[in-house]
Motif scaffolding. Structure first.
Motif, short mmCIF file in Angstrom:
data_model
loop_
_atom_site.label_atom_id
_atom_site.label_comp_id
_atom_site.label_asym_id
_atom_site.label_seq_id
_atom_site.Cartn_x
_atom_site.Cartn_y
_atom_site.Cartn_z
N PHE A 18 -7.98 5.66 -1.34
CA PHE A 18 -8.59 4.07 -1.24
C PHE A 18 -10.05 4.44 -1.10
N ASP A 56 0.82 -0.98 0.07
CA ASP A 56 -0.05 -0.07 -0.05
C ASP A 56 0.90 1.43 -0.07
N GLU A 82 -11.59 -5.05 -9.61
CA GLU A 82 -11.52 -3.62 -9.59
C GLU A 82 -12.95 -3.03 -10.25
N SER A 108 -7.18 2.28 -4.97
CA SER A 108 -7.07 1.00 -4.55
C SER A 108 -8.88 0.80 -4.12
N ILE A 168 2.24 2.27 -3.55
CA ILE A 168 1.56 2.76 -4.60
C ILE A 168 1.44 4.03 -5.04
N LEU A 207 -5.25 -3.63 -4.56
CA LEU A 207 -4.34 -2.68 -4.15
C LEU A 207 -3.75 -2.06 -5.35
N GLY A 208 -3.98 -0.47 -5.74
CA GLY A 208 -3.18 -0.23 -6.84
C GLY A 208 -3.35 -1.04 -8.46
N SER A 249 -3.08 8.70 -4.98
CA SER A 249 -3.75 7.37 -4.77
C SER A 249 -4.68 7.29 -3.61
#
Length: 209
Positions: free
Chosen positions: A91, A30, A177, A38, A33, A145-146, A89
């Motif tokens: 979340f 995390d 995703e 995410s 990234i 994640l990413g 980035s």
């Protein structure tokens, strides 16, 4: 409404991780990234939190302390959101909510509202959006994640985490995703949901462990 069918997660394509390995790896990946968002899909309505003072106070029946401890985390959440912005980035969390609210969900929504006030991206999705996907079994808890790593988080019968299964196949990751993003896009901001559905409720109770 988008296509409600969730993608597959073939067991044979994942690698099992015990809890501490998963936690360490998650933090490392995390933090690395950059320029990719995410996504987290939360389906279960009951969990048992570990290493969470607010949850511990809630289980003891001390609701006021539980809420105060949530508020005590505000500065840390603000700093985390600043880091997200620096890394470009963010979340995103799509939280499925059934009614009536379970005590766990009611408690967690207080934390989510605070996090959203700090800039975290959290939306609420009604369980009816999953009717075609988890008719026979409840969908898993999933984190992407990413765009590079997917974790299926594992929980025991009382909702305590005990590890995860890691997936790195680009097709599996991309499908999930897209699925989580679709749910997020039709979801409701947690703050408006909280004001309408949660703010007026009396303190919830949960049996002590």
């Amino acid at each position: 409404m988008r296509d409600p069918h969730a993608p597959d997660l073939p067991v044979e394509q994942g690698e099992a991780l015990e809890r501490m390995v998963y936690k360490r790896e998650f933090r490392e990946r995390d933090a690395a990234i950059r320029d990719r968002d995410s996504w987290k899909f939360e389906r279960r309505q009951d969990f048992t939190e570990k290493d969470n003072p607010s949850w511990d106070a809630f289980v003891r029946g001390d609701w006021e302390t539980s809420l105060r401890l949530i508020e005590d985390d505000r500065e840390a959440v603000l700093r985390a959101n600043e880091q997200d912005a620096l890394h470009r980035s963010f979340f995103h969390r799509a939280r499925i909510v059934e009614k009536p609210l379970t005590p766990y969900v009611q408690w967690s929504l207080h934390s989510f509202r605070m996090q959203a006030e700090c800039g975290q991206r959290i939306r609420i999705v009604g369980a009816d959006a999953l009717a075609a996907s988890d008719r026979d079994s409840v969908l898993p808890e999933v984190v992407v994640l990413g765009g590079r790593t997917l974790y299926r988080v594992l929980y025991d019968e009382v909702g305590a985490p005990y590890g995860a299964v890691r997936y790195t196949d680009p097709e599996i990751i991309g499908n999930w995703e897209d699925y989580i993003r679709g749910l997020y896009e039709v979801g409701e901001d947690v703050r408006t949901f909280f004001d309408r559905e949660v703010a007026h409720l009396p303190p919830p109770t949960v049996a002590a462990e």
